[in-house]
Design a protein around this motif. Structure first.
Motif, PDB file in Angstrom:
ATOM      1  N   VAL A  97      48.869 -19.689  34.191  1.00 36.06           N
ATOM      2  CA  VAL A  97      47.515 -19.501  33.677  1.00 36.06           C
ATOM      3  C   VAL A  97      46.802 -20.850  33.574  1.00 36.06           C
ATOM      4  O   VAL A  97      45.618 -20.971  33.928  1.00 36.06           O
ATOM      5  CB  VAL A  97      47.555 -18.804  32.305  1.00 36.06           C
ATOM      6  N   ALA A  98      47.508 -21.877  33.083  1.00 35.85           N
ATOM      7  CA  ALA A  98      46.903 -23.202  32.929  1.00 35.85           C
ATOM      8  C   ALA A  98      46.452 -23.762  34.274  1.00 35.85           C
ATOM      9  O   ALA A  98      45.375 -24.373  34.381  1.00 35.85           O
ATOM     10  CB  ALA A  98      47.898 -24.156  32.269  1.00 35.85           C
ATOM     11  N   ALA A  99      47.254 -23.554  35.331  1.00 36.28           N
ATOM     12  CA  ALA A  99      46.871 -24.027  36.658  1.00 36.28           C
ATOM     13  C   ALA A  99      45.619 -23.310  37.151  1.00 36.28           C
ATOM     14  O   ALA A  99      44.733 -23.924  37.768  1.00 36.28           O
ATOM     15  CB  ALA A  99      48.026 -23.820  37.637  1.00 36.28           C
ATOM     16  N   LEU A 100      45.526 -22.008  36.879  1.00 38.76           N
ATOM     17  CA  LEU A 100      44.334 -21.251  37.281  1.00 38.76           C
ATOM     18  C   LEU A 100      43.102 -21.718  36.505  1.00 38.76           C
ATOM     19  O   LEU A 100      41.994 -21.776  37.051  1.00 38.76           O
ATOM     20  CB  LEU A 100      44.566 -19.760  37.064  1.00 38.76           C
ATOM     21  N   VAL A 101      43.290 -22.062  35.224  1.00 36.90           N
ATOM     22  CA  VAL A 101      42.185 -22.594  34.426  1.00 36.90           C
ATOM     23  C   VAL A 101      41.713 -23.924  35.010  1.00 36.90           C
ATOM     24  O   VAL A 101      40.502 -24.174  35.136  1.00 36.90           O
ATOM     25  CB  VAL A 101      42.605 -22.768  32.955  1.00 36.90           C
ATOM     26  N   CYS A 102      42.656 -24.791  35.371  1.00 36.12           N
ATOM     27  CA  CYS A 102      42.306 -26.087  35.979  1.00 36.12           C
ATOM     28  C   CYS A 102      41.520 -25.883  37.272  1.00 36.12           C
ATOM     29  O   CYS A 102      40.485 -26.525  37.505  1.00 36.12           O
ATOM     30  CB  CYS A 102      43.568 -26.899  36.247  1.00 36.12           C
ATOM     31  N   ALA A 103      42.020 -24.982  38.125  1.00 37.73           N
ATOM     32  CA  ALA A 103      41.341 -24.713  39.397  1.00 37.73           C
ATOM     33  C   ALA A 103      39.972 -24.082  39.154  1.00 37.73           C
ATOM     34  O   ALA A 103      38.981 -24.444  39.798  1.00 37.73           O
ATOM     35  CB  ALA A 103      42.207 -23.804  40.264  1.00 37.73           C
ATOM     36  N   GLY A 104      39.903 -23.132  38.208  1.00 38.08           N
ATOM     37  CA  GLY A 104      38.630 -22.465  37.924  1.00 38.08           C
ATOM     38  C   GLY A 104      37.589 -23.412  37.379  1.00 38.08           C
ATOM     39  O   GLY A 104      36.400 -23.316  37.717  1.00 38.08           O
ATOM     40  N   THR A 105      38.012 -24.339  36.511  1.00 36.20           N
ATOM     41  CA  THR A 105      37.089 -25.328  35.948  1.00 36.20           C
ATOM     42  C   THR A 105      36.470 -26.185  37.046  1.00 36.20           C
ATOM     43  O   THR A 105      35.252 -26.421  37.069  1.00 36.20           O
ATOM     44  CB  THR A 105      37.825 -26.221  34.935  1.00 36.20           C
ATOM     45  N   VAL A 106      37.303 -26.641  37.970  1.00 33.21           N
ATOM     46  CA  VAL A 106      36.814 -27.483  39.067  1.00 33.21           C
ATOM     47  C   VAL A 106      35.918 -26.679  40.009  1.00 33.21           C
ATOM     48  O   VAL A 106      34.877 -27.168  40.471  1.00 33.21           O
ATOM     49  CB  VAL A 106      37.998 -28.112  39.826  1.00 33.21           C
ATOM     50  N   LEU A 107      36.286 -25.437  40.306  1.00 36.63           N
ATOM     51  CA  LEU A 107      35.458 -24.600  41.179  1.00 36.63           C
ATOM     52  C   LEU A 107      34.078 -24.349  40.568  1.00 36.63           C
ATOM     53  O   LEU A 107      33.068 -24.370  41.272  1.00 36.63           O
ATOM     54  CB  LEU A 107      36.168 -23.268  41.441  1.00 36.63           C
ATOM     55  N   LEU A 108      34.046 -24.129  39.261  1.00 37.79           N
ATOM     56  CA  LEU A 108      32.766 -23.916  38.585  1.00 37.79           C
ATOM     57  C   LEU A 108      31.901 -25.174  38.666  1.00 37.79           C
ATOM     58  O   LEU A 108      30.689 -25.089  38.957  1.00 37.79           O
ATOM     59  CB  LEU A 108      33.008 -23.537  37.127  1.00 37.79           C
ATOM     60  N   ALA A 109      32.519 -26.340  38.423  1.00 41.61           N
ATOM     61  CA  ALA A 109      31.777 -27.595  38.514  1.00 41.61           C
ATOM     62  C   ALA A 109      31.266 -27.823  39.940  1.00 41.61           C
ATOM     63  O   ALA A 109      30.126 -28.257  40.151  1.00 41.61           O
ATOM     64  CB  ALA A 109      32.657 -28.758  38.075  1.00 41.61           C
ATOM     65  N   ALA A 110      32.105 -27.519  40.936  1.00 39.24           N
ATOM     66  CA  ALA A 110      31.700 -27.699  42.334  1.00 39.24           C
ATOM     67  C   ALA A 110      30.551 -26.768  42.692  1.00 39.24           C
ATOM     68  O   ALA A 110      29.639 -27.146  43.438  1.00 39.24           O
ATOM     69  CB  ALA A 110      32.897 -27.446  43.251  1.00 39.24           C
ATOM     70  N   LYS A 111      30.583 -25.543  42.154  1.00 35.32           N
ATOM     71  CA  LYS A 111      29.512 -24.581  42.414  1.00 35.32           C
ATOM     72  C   LYS A 111      28.200 -25.052  41.805  1.00 35.32           C
ATOM     73  O   LYS A 111      27.135 -25.015  42.450  1.00 35.32           O
ATOM     74  CB  LYS A 111      29.912 -23.225  41.829  1.00 35.32           C
TER      75      LYS A 111
END
Length: 565
Positions: A97-111
């Motif tokens: 879950v923590a890895a998905l949160v890390c990836a999701g945070t970066v994807l949101l910032a990139a978007k």
């Protein structure tokens, strides 16, 4: 000067090793508590050296990256596979879950910022401290159909953005988890009280607390005392003397004696009278505060002239696997043996009675040779100091892992594979696990694992920096200098979310939550800072499994960012 630069271009091994040396030197410099760290410093030095338009063959980078990934897998393999059962499964779920949160945070910032996949990939690797993902992303890009110019510019962008965001990603994570983390969990005082309660609970149970665990940095003492204290107003047997200490909750053993002027070995029924000399073994502070009342310490070089052994023993016997530390210390074969440290994946664990021991844990036993040998026989594999590495395992392990990685299957016409880097990591995991199950083969000494890990990663980073040197500034300019602050935001947001997820959803204790969050980011510096703040090793209970899992999950999460950004 031009001829000197030409010399470096024609002999790239010189600037390469200069980068390694300068990177480690610069990374270890400190201003108060601030330091770059070897990885970030090596990358920055490599980028500077790369301005001379020096190119290192790609094969050099690939070789060292495979050594790094194999060593990571070999080191964490035993804990990773154990995490699929019991309490480890819960921590494994958190790591995912923590890895998905890390990836999701970066994807949101990139978007929001409109970043390309190259910028997003570097932002993920740096802000979430996933250095190993650089190699995985680069190798993945090289396997895709695209123009060479697009591929190289994307890889250069990943490198540049990683360099910008990694510094705060590492240092900021350690600071945030050790200072802000306790505040988010209710305040430092509350977390300290909870930590103390857990330590007390770990020592509360059927067995009385025994003072037999020592920190690895504090050696066991063997010291001679004259039996002239009040206790020896009447004679006592060796068994009675040791029982006296046992009743006081202390692990003190009689190791040698001088009876009526003659040196003799201890026996339970051997009588000690006033004026005789006894050699006790215990940890140093026990000697000072608890042994002295029995008598006066004396200098007796002849009596103390005997060998004591310190031996690392890997738990591999069924009887010891799953036993608590308190239960182990009460076993008959532990008579005269003190546990110097308990390590899991190279990390020290708190030596508390209710700590559950696992197969693959390494206990440092201290005592006389015969006593230590008897205990090692019952516990597992005695890993006596040897310098040789099983090169058969190392060579075949990496080769077979890479072979497994390059094999691909087609799904709807699209070839899918682990890649050679993923294969090397999996090969290390499997062979590390086999080594734990059958510790008689496949030995790679800890210093060698350290070299493969640190030199492998930093040599890879050095080559990446040098080869990207000429395009680094252009990539940084294209990404924008505001990327540094976006990296800070991604680091803090991901950490905050994971702290609340660990505490509120997974219901970890506060110190375990901090350890799990640090482990889920492979934050070696972070766990040290947390332990220093809490003055306890309890957070390590949450760190070991998540650290082992994150070395695999976090690395491959970078591909989610690369393809979805």
């Amino acid at each position: 000067m031009e001829s000197f630069f030409e010399l470096l271009r024609n002999n790239p091994v010189i600037p390469l090793f200069f980068t390694i040396g300068a990177g480690f030197w610069l990374g270890h410099l400190k201003f108060k508590s601030f330091s770059l760290g070897a990885v970030a410093a090596t990358l920055l030095v490599g980028v500077c050296v790369g301005q001379l338009d020096i190119q290192i063959p790609t094969i050099v980078k690939n070789i060292f990256f495979m050594l790094f990934l194999f060593s990571i897998g070999y080191n964490v393999g035993p804990v990773f596979f154990r995490s699929f059962k019991g309490e480890g499964l819960k921590q494994l779920g958190f790591a995912l879950v923590a890895a998905l949160v890390c990836a999701g945070t970066v994807l949101l910032a990139a978007k929001i910022m409109g970043y390309s996949n190259g910028v997003a990939g570097g932002l993920f690797a740096g802000s979430q401290t996933a250095s190993a993902s650089l190699g995985v992303m680069s190798e993945t890009l090289r396997s895709l159909e695209m123009s060479d110019q697009t591929r190289e510019s994307t890889i250069a962008m990943i490198t540049a953005c990683y360099a910008v965001t990694y510094i705060f990603g590492t240092i900021g994570t350690a600071w945030y988890l050790s200072n802000v983390g306790p505040w988010l969990l209710g305040g430092l005082s509350k977390v300290l009280c909870e930590t103390a309660a857990i330590e007390a609970e770990l020592d509360d149970g059927v067995y009385e607390p025994a003072d037999g665990y020592i920190n690895a940095r504090r050696p066991v003492s063997f010291r001679a005392f004259k039996a002239d204290g009040k206790y020896f107003e009447q004679p006592h047997t060796v068994a009675e003397i040791e029982k006296f200490f046992e009743n006081a909750g202390l692990r003190v053993f009689v190791e040698r004696l001088r009876i009526a002027g003659e040196i003799c070995e201890p026996a339970d029924d051997l009588t000690v009278s006033r004026g005789d000399t006894i050699v006790f073994s215990a940890r140093r502070e026990v000697m000072v505060s608890d042994v002295s009342p029995l008598g006066t310490e004396v200098v007796d070089p002849e009596l103390l002239n005997f060998g004591a052994e310190q031996l690392d023993v890997t738990i591999s016997k069924c009887g010891s696997d799953g036993m608590t530390f308190g239960e182990l210390r009460q076993q008959p074969y532990m008579r005269g043996v003190i546990v110097g440290s308990i390590k899991r994946t190279g990390m020290n664990l708190p030596g508390k009675n209710r700590l559950r021991l696992m197969r693959g844990d390494v206990l440092t036993l201290v005592g006389l040779h015969d006593n230590v040998a008897a205990a090692a026989e019952k516990i597992g594999y005695a890993d006596r100091e040897r310098t040789e590495t099983d090169m058969v395992l190392l060579g075949f392990g990496i080769a077979l892992g890479c072979l497994l990685g390059v094999l691909s299957i087609k799904i709807h016409g699209v070839p899918l594979s682990l890649s050679s880097s993923g294969g090397a990591l999996i090969g290390g995991l499997l062979l590390g696990w086999l080594r734990e199950r059958r510790p008689t083969f496949g030995r790679i000494p800890s210093p060698v694992v350290w070299i493969l890990d640190n030199l492998g990663l930093n040599m890879f980073i050095a080559v990446v920096g040098i080869n990207a040197g000429t395009t680094f500034l252009a990539g940084l300019h294209q990404a924008g200098f505001g990327l540094f602050f976006i990296g800070i935001a991604c680091t803090i947001v991901a950490l905050t979310l994971n702290i609340f997820i660990g505490r509120k959803i997974f219901r970890f204790s506060s110190p375990e939550t901090l350890g799990c969050v640090a482990g889920a980011r492979c934050g070696i510096a972070s766990i040290g800072a947390i332990q220093e703040t809490l003055q306890s090793n309890v957070p390590m209970i949450g760190y070991t499994v998540t650290y082992a899992a994150a070395n695999i999950i976090l690395v491959f999460s970078s591909l989610i960012v690369l393809f979805l950004a």
